[in-house]
Design a protein around this motif. Structure first.
Motif, PDB file in Angstrom:
ATOM      1  N   PHE A 135     -27.509  44.912  30.846  1.00 23.74           N
ATOM      2  CA  PHE A 135     -28.383  45.107  32.006  1.00 23.74           C
ATOM      3  C   PHE A 135     -29.337  43.937  32.215  1.00 23.74           C
ATOM      4  O   PHE A 135     -29.655  43.591  33.348  1.00 23.74           O
ATOM      5  CB  PHE A 135     -29.144  46.431  31.885  1.00 23.74           C
ATOM      6  CG  PHE A 135     -28.345  47.578  32.395  1.00 23.74           C
ATOM      7  CD1 PHE A 135     -28.254  47.805  33.766  1.00 23.74           C
ATOM      8  CD2 PHE A 135     -27.646  48.398  31.543  1.00 23.74           C
ATOM      9  CE1 PHE A 135     -27.493  48.852  34.241  1.00 23.74           C
ATOM     10  CE2 PHE A 135     -26.872  49.440  32.019  1.00 23.74           C
ATOM     11  CZ  PHE A 135     -26.803  49.665  33.377  1.00 23.74           C
TER      12      PHE A 135
ATOM     13  N   ALA B 260     -27.246  41.242  33.864  1.00 26.23           N
ATOM     14  CA  ALA B 260     -26.711  41.545  35.185  1.00 26.23           C
ATOM     15  C   ALA B 260     -27.780  41.639  36.257  1.00 26.23           C
ATOM     16  O   ALA B 260     -27.472  41.676  37.435  1.00 26.23           O
ATOM     17  CB  ALA B 260     -25.921  42.847  35.138  1.00 26.23           C
ATOM     18  N   THR B 261     -29.042  41.685  35.860  1.00 25.25           N
ATOM     19  CA  THR B 261     -30.074  41.816  36.891  1.00 25.25           C
ATOM     20  C   THR B 261     -30.641  40.461  37.252  1.00 25.25           C
ATOM     21  O   THR B 261     -30.606  39.522  36.466  1.00 25.25           O
ATOM     22  CB  THR B 261     -31.235  42.704  36.422  1.00 25.25           C
ATOM     23  OG1 THR B 261     -31.626  42.265  35.128  1.00 25.25           O
ATOM     24  CG2 THR B 261     -30.839  44.141  36.371  1.00 25.25           C
ATOM     25  N   THR B 262     -31.168  40.395  38.446  1.00 23.56           N
ATOM     26  CA  THR B 262     -31.835  39.171  38.866  1.00 23.56           C
ATOM     27  C   THR B 262     -33.228  39.188  38.264  1.00 23.56           C
ATOM     28  O   THR B 262     -33.994  40.112  38.476  1.00 23.56           O
ATOM     29  CB  THR B 262     -31.941  39.126  40.399  1.00 23.56           C
ATOM     30  OG1 THR B 262     -32.222  40.431  40.857  1.00 23.56           O
ATOM     31  CG2 THR B 262     -30.669  38.643  41.015  1.00 23.56           C
TER      32      THR B 262
ATOM     33  N   THR C  35     -34.719  49.703  36.707  1.00 26.49           N
ATOM     34  CA  THR C  35     -35.249  48.585  37.497  1.00 26.49           C
ATOM     35  C   THR C  35     -34.160  47.627  37.947  1.00 26.49           C
ATOM     36  O   THR C  35     -34.443  46.646  38.619  1.00 26.49           O
ATOM     37  CB  THR C  35     -36.288  47.796  36.697  1.00 26.49           C
ATOM     38  OG1 THR C  35     -35.674  47.333  35.496  1.00 26.49           O
ATOM     39  CG2 THR C  35     -37.507  48.622  36.371  1.00 26.49           C
ATOM     40  N   ALA C  36     -32.933  47.904  37.553  1.00 31.21           N
ATOM     41  CA  ALA C  36     -31.873  46.936  37.817  1.00 31.21           C
ATOM     42  C   ALA C  36     -31.627  46.747  39.303  1.00 31.21           C
ATOM     43  O   ALA C  36     -31.588  47.698  40.069  1.00 31.21           O
ATOM     44  CB  ALA C  36     -30.587  47.391  37.139  1.00 31.21           C
ATOM     45  N   GLN C  37     -31.500  45.483  39.660  1.00 34.94           N
ATOM     46  CA  GLN C  37     -31.020  45.153  41.001  1.00 34.94           C
ATOM     47  C   GLN C  37     -29.927  44.136  40.793  1.00 34.94           C
ATOM     48  O   GLN C  37     -30.185  43.040  40.345  1.00 34.94           O
ATOM     49  CB  GLN C  37     -32.137  44.530  41.810  1.00 34.94           C
ATOM     50  CG  GLN C  37     -32.998  45.564  42.481  1.00 34.94           C
ATOM     51  CD  GLN C  37     -33.925  44.950  43.469  1.00 34.94           C
ATOM     52  OE1 GLN C  37     -34.189  43.756  43.426  1.00 34.94           O
ATOM     53  NE2 GLN C  37     -34.427  45.747  44.363  1.00 34.94           N
ATOM     54  N   PHE C  38     -28.737  44.556  41.112  1.00 39.43           N
ATOM     55  CA  PHE C  38     -27.626  43.710  40.709  1.00 39.43           C
ATOM     56  C   PHE C  38     -27.519  42.457  41.550  1.00 39.43           C
ATOM     57  O   PHE C  38     -27.829  42.458  42.729  1.00 39.43           O
ATOM     58  CB  PHE C  38     -26.341  44.514  40.761  1.00 39.43           C
ATOM     59  CG  PHE C  38     -26.257  45.487  39.641  1.00 39.43           C
ATOM     60  CD1 PHE C  38     -25.819  45.065  38.400  1.00 39.43           C
ATOM     61  CD2 PHE C  38     -26.678  46.790  39.805  1.00 39.43           C
ATOM     62  CE1 PHE C  38     -25.790  45.950  37.345  1.00 39.43           C
ATOM     63  CE2 PHE C  38     -26.641  47.674  38.756  1.00 39.43           C
ATOM     64  CZ  PHE C  38     -26.182  47.254  37.519  1.00 39.43           C
ATOM     65  N   LYS C  39     -27.068  41.430  40.887  1.00 42.75           N
ATOM     66  CA  LYS C  39     -26.830  40.177  41.595  1.00 42.75           C
ATOM     67  C   LYS C  39     -25.690  40.400  42.576  1.00 42.75           C
ATOM     68  O   LYS C  39     -24.630  40.890  42.203  1.00 42.75           O
ATOM     69  CB  LYS C  39     -26.398  39.097  40.602  1.00 42.75           C
ATOM     70  CG  LYS C  39     -27.549  38.408  39.929  1.00 42.75           C
ATOM     71  CD  LYS C  39     -27.007  37.353  38.974  1.00 42.75           C
ATOM     72  CE  LYS C  39     -28.073  36.955  37.986  1.00 42.75           C
ATOM     73  NZ  LYS C  39     -27.507  36.385  36.775  1.00 42.75           N
TER      74      LYS C  39
END
Lengths: 189, 208
Positions: free
Chosen positions: A42, A45-47, B32-36
């Motif tokens: 995670f 994969a996150t910005t 909180t993940a916002q994927f690329k």
């Protein structure tokens, strides 16, 4: 490793048959492994850093049939920056392009500290000569003219410099006047 | 006398606490993940001292690649579908449901309207191949064929709250940006955002 402690007792001359106590402890190691694996995924994969944005407002397009009367700028209040190729800036400090001295006064500078110092100097000079206007804003005007060979980064850098030096009045103009074309010559390409 | 048996004592560690921490962090990252997003081109933006964040939703991003190609994208799948619907009506091109589905999954694209069905067909048959199809960029130059202006107009018709952001590459030439800006100004859009990286302001600088 996190082994499960077992047994122990027995063999002390104790003849009583004890039922073997089953341990209720569970080995957590694989679960921790899995947890950290997922965390890694995670994170990757996150910005991470959210980009910021600068807002740019351009004037309304003018109606060709009804050209608006605008007062020409006084050259003594204006710093003109021509953004050229290879990250160079040609600066015309408080001189009109059709002035005789423009040719000798055209300065070649680079982005960063050089440009910033020049803007600050010109700003201070204009403030000394003209003072603030009735709204208390400096009368110093920067005209940014990106030439064909300049890059998007150059333009953003120049606009950013306006924010850094707090120059409130600036204009992004892409058309060159005849005298400016003459002045820049082959640098304009 | 019995031989002294070395006591086999495995060092034991209680993993429960560690497990708790791991899963707590995991929960945080999942939430909180916002994927690329899979972008059509990688764009390295210049940086600025501006601290305004790019809005999360209702945003239209016009990207300018390093070779001067222009890509277009909106954030919401519903908006994407509405926009495609509008384009299909005005341009007289029909799209199948499968093509629409593929289109709604694209974060951005740089394909002229005429070759759009062909490009979407690749996605229908083999979604993995889509990345390999070269994208020529959206035409912006001449006024009659300014497809970017059409997309902007139709996207705004599909979602009137859309804000506009321009994301340019460091080395993209200024005239391309000028064309993009002209497409926007032709529709009386005079305020937009430039997406940049963040850099620290010089020492002693304060925002007013």
């Amino acid at each position: 490793m996190a082994e499960i402690a077992q047994g122990g007792g027995g063999g002390h001359g104790d003849k009583k048959v004890r039922s073997k106590k089953a341990s209720t402890r569970v080995d957590m190691t694989p679960m921790v492994d899995l947890g950290f694996l997922l965390i890694t995924f995670f994170i990757l994969a996150t910005t991470l850093s959210k980009p910021s944005s600068m807002s740019l407002a351009v004037p309304d397009k003018q109606n060709k049939d009804q050209p608006q009367d605008t007062e020409p700028l006084k050259a003594s209040k204006v710093l003109t920056l021509f953004l050229g190729k290879d990250n160079t800036v040609w600066a015309l400090d408080r001189i009109a392009a059709d002035d005789d001295k423009a040719k000798t006064d055209l300065k070649k500078i680079s982005y960063g500290p050089d440009l910033r110092t020049l803007i600050f100097q010109a700003q201070a000079q204009v403030d000394r000569e003209h003072g603030k206007d009735e709204k208390g804003i400096s009368q110093f005007v920067v005209v940014i003219k990106p030439l064909k060979s300049s890059t998007y980064k150059n333009m953003v850098d120049a606009l950013d410099e306006m924010a850094v030096t707090k120059s409130k009045r600036y204009a992004l103009v892409d058309a060159l006047t005849t005298s400016e074309k003459e002045l820049l010559g082959d640098k304009a390409d | 006398m019995p031989a002294v048996k070395p006591k086999r004592n495995y060092p034991m560690m209680d993993m429960t606490a560690m497990c708790d921490v791991a899963f707590l962090l995991l929960t945080f990252f999942i939430l909180t993940a916002q994927f690329k997003a899979q972008d059509a081109a990688t764009i390295e933006t210049p940086s600025s001292i501006s601290a305004i964040k790019v809005p999360d939703k209702d945003i239209m991003i016009i990207s300018i690649g390093k070779d001067g190609k222009v890509y277009f994208g909106v954030d919401n799948q519903v908006t994407r579908l509405g926009m495609l619907e509008n384009i299909s009506q005005t341009e007289g091109i029909q799209f199948t449901d499968k093509q629409k589905k593929v289109f709604s999954l694209q974060a951005n694209f740089g394909v002229p309207i005429r070759s759009l069905p062909q490009w979407l067909n690749v996605g229908v048959t083999n979604p993995d191949k889509m990345k390999e199809v070269p994208q020529p960029g959206i035409p912006t130059d001449s006024t009659a064929q300014n497809e970017l202006a059409k997309w902007i107009y139709q996207a705004r018709r599909a979602n009137k709250d859309l804000r506009i952001a321009i994301k340019g590459d460091n080395v993209a030439k200024f005239p391309v940006f000028k064309d993009v800006m002209a497409s926007l100004q032709a529709q009386n859009i005079n305020k937009f955002n430039l997406i940049t990286g963040t850099e620290a302001p010089p020492a002693g600088w304060k925002a007013d």
